[in-house]
Design a protein around this motif. Structure first.
Motif, PDB file in Angstrom:
ATOM      1  N   ILE A   1       0.846  -1.182   0.000  1.00 61.51           N
ATOM      2  CA  ILE A   1       0.000   0.000   0.000  1.00 61.51           C
ATOM      3  C   ILE A   1       0.881   1.230   0.000  1.00 61.51           C
ATOM      4  CG2 ILE A   1      -1.833   1.262   1.201  1.00 61.51           C
ATOM      5  CD1 ILE A   1      -2.389  -1.420   2.725  1.00 61.51           C
ATOM      6  N   LYS A   2       0.645   2.165  -0.903  1.00 62.36           N
ATOM      7  CA  LYS A   2       1.353   3.450  -0.946  1.00 62.36           C
ATOM      8  C   LYS A   2       0.373   4.544  -0.580  1.00 62.36           C
ATOM      9  CE  LYS A   2       4.507   6.582  -2.135  1.00 62.36           C
ATOM     10  NZ  LYS A   2       3.727   7.789  -1.764  1.00 62.36           N
ATOM     11  N   THR A   3       0.785   5.394   0.380  1.00 63.31           N
ATOM     12  CA  THR A   3      -0.055   6.517   0.788  1.00 63.31           C
ATOM     13  C   THR A   3       0.669   7.828   0.542  1.00 63.31           C
ATOM     14  OG1 THR A   3       0.673   6.889   3.077  1.00 63.31           O
ATOM     15  CG2 THR A   3      -0.826   5.028   2.686  1.00 63.31           C
ATOM     16  N   GLY A   7      -1.446   9.806   4.830  1.00 65.47           N
ATOM     17  CA  GLY A   7      -1.921   8.444   4.993  1.00 65.47           C
ATOM     18  C   GLY A   7      -3.072   8.070   4.076  1.00 65.47           C
ATOM     19  N   ILE A   8      -3.347   8.903   3.071  1.00 67.91           N
ATOM     20  CA  ILE A   8      -4.401   8.595   2.099  1.00 67.91           C
ATOM     21  C   ILE A   8      -3.830   7.645   1.050  1.00 67.91           C
ATOM     22  CG2 ILE A   8      -6.027   9.549   0.430  1.00 67.91           C
ATOM     23  CD1 ILE A   8      -6.509  10.388   3.369  1.00 67.91           C
ATOM     24  N   VAL A   9      -4.526   6.551   0.796  1.00 63.30           N
ATOM     25  CA  VAL A   9      -4.041   5.544  -0.141  1.00 63.30           C
ATOM     26  C   VAL A   9      -3.964   6.131  -1.554  1.00 63.30           C
ATOM     27  CG1 VAL A   9      -4.534   3.328  -1.252  1.00 63.30           C
ATOM     28  CG2 VAL A   9      -4.899   3.598   1.209  1.00 63.30           C
ATOM     29  N   GLN A  10      -2.776   5.980  -2.161  1.00 65.20           N
ATOM     30  CA  GLN A  10      -2.582   6.384  -3.549  1.00 65.20           C
ATOM     31  C   GLN A  10      -2.720   5.198  -4.489  1.00 65.20           C
ATOM     32  OE1 GLN A  10       1.334   8.224  -2.757  1.00 65.20           O
ATOM     33  NE2 GLN A  10       0.408  10.171  -3.370  1.00 65.20           N
TER      34      GLN A  10
END
Length: 206
Positions: A1-3, A7-10
């Motif tokens: 998971i990349k944010t 901390g919003i998921v990209q």
């Protein structure tokens, strides 16, 4: 998971097959991300060390497995100064018996250049590896092969070919383990993990 920084998921990606596949360590590389863990889906049987290289969007560029017919897994990976990768974890397939520390060096394409095992007749495993300033490697984990035999922190220093230069154990008459190690600016090492002997609880940060 990349944010993003909030901390919003990209984006997110998954990797693996029809078996159990787990990632334990990820690091940003010069051209993407490197992941290690274990796979039941691919490899030589049982669990094998799983190494995955992705681009900046998490798209798999290549993957490799390492191990034998026993259970093997990777717990820590770092890109090395030559553009390759150093992986540590555990192996039931190779070594001196029981479970042993597994150290694997690959080139930038994930092709194995060498591997080494460390440990005795008991259960030994590593959870953290870092390249040191002399081109060697420092590894920490746990051992019940050495020390008092009830479970101690295991610290191993190798040269650039993975040949052991020295090892130390830390602990007493109880359960200890090392989870992370880093070389310090004075040339020493800082280790963290757990202890079941010291501190107010049944298990405490050490």
């Amino acid at each position: 998971i990349k944010t993003d920084g909030s901390g919003i998921v990209q984006w997110s990606q998954t990797f693996g097959g029809t078996g159990d596949d787990v990632g334990y360590s990820v690091e940003q590389t010069n051209d993407g991300y490197i992941i290690t863990g274990f796979t039941d889906s691919f490899g030589n049987g049982g669990r094998d060390v799983y190494l995955i290289q992705t681009d900046d969007s998490g798209i798999e560029q290549w993957s490799q497995t390492f191990g034998g017919t026993g259970d093997d897994g990777g717990s820590s990976v770092q890109q090395t100064t030559d553009g390759g990768y150093i992986i540590t974890g555990w192996t039931d397939a190779f070594g001196n018996g029981g479970r042993d520390v597994y150290l694997i060096k690959t080139d930038g394409s994930g092709t194995q250049q060498w591997s080494q095992t460390f440990g005795g007749n008991g259960i030994d495993a590593a959870y953290s590896v870092q390249q040191t300033t002399d081109g060697g490697y420092i590894i920490t984990g746990g051992t019940n092969s050495f020390g008092n035999g009830s479970g101690e922190i295991y610290l191993i220093k190798t040269d650039g070919s993975g040949i052991e230069q020295w090892s130390q154990t830390f602990g007493g008459t109880g359960d200890y383990g090392g989870r992370s190690v880093q070389q310090t600016t004075d040339g020493g090492y800082i280790i963290t993990g757990w202890t079941a002997i010291f501190g107010p609880g049944s298990s405490d940060v050490y």
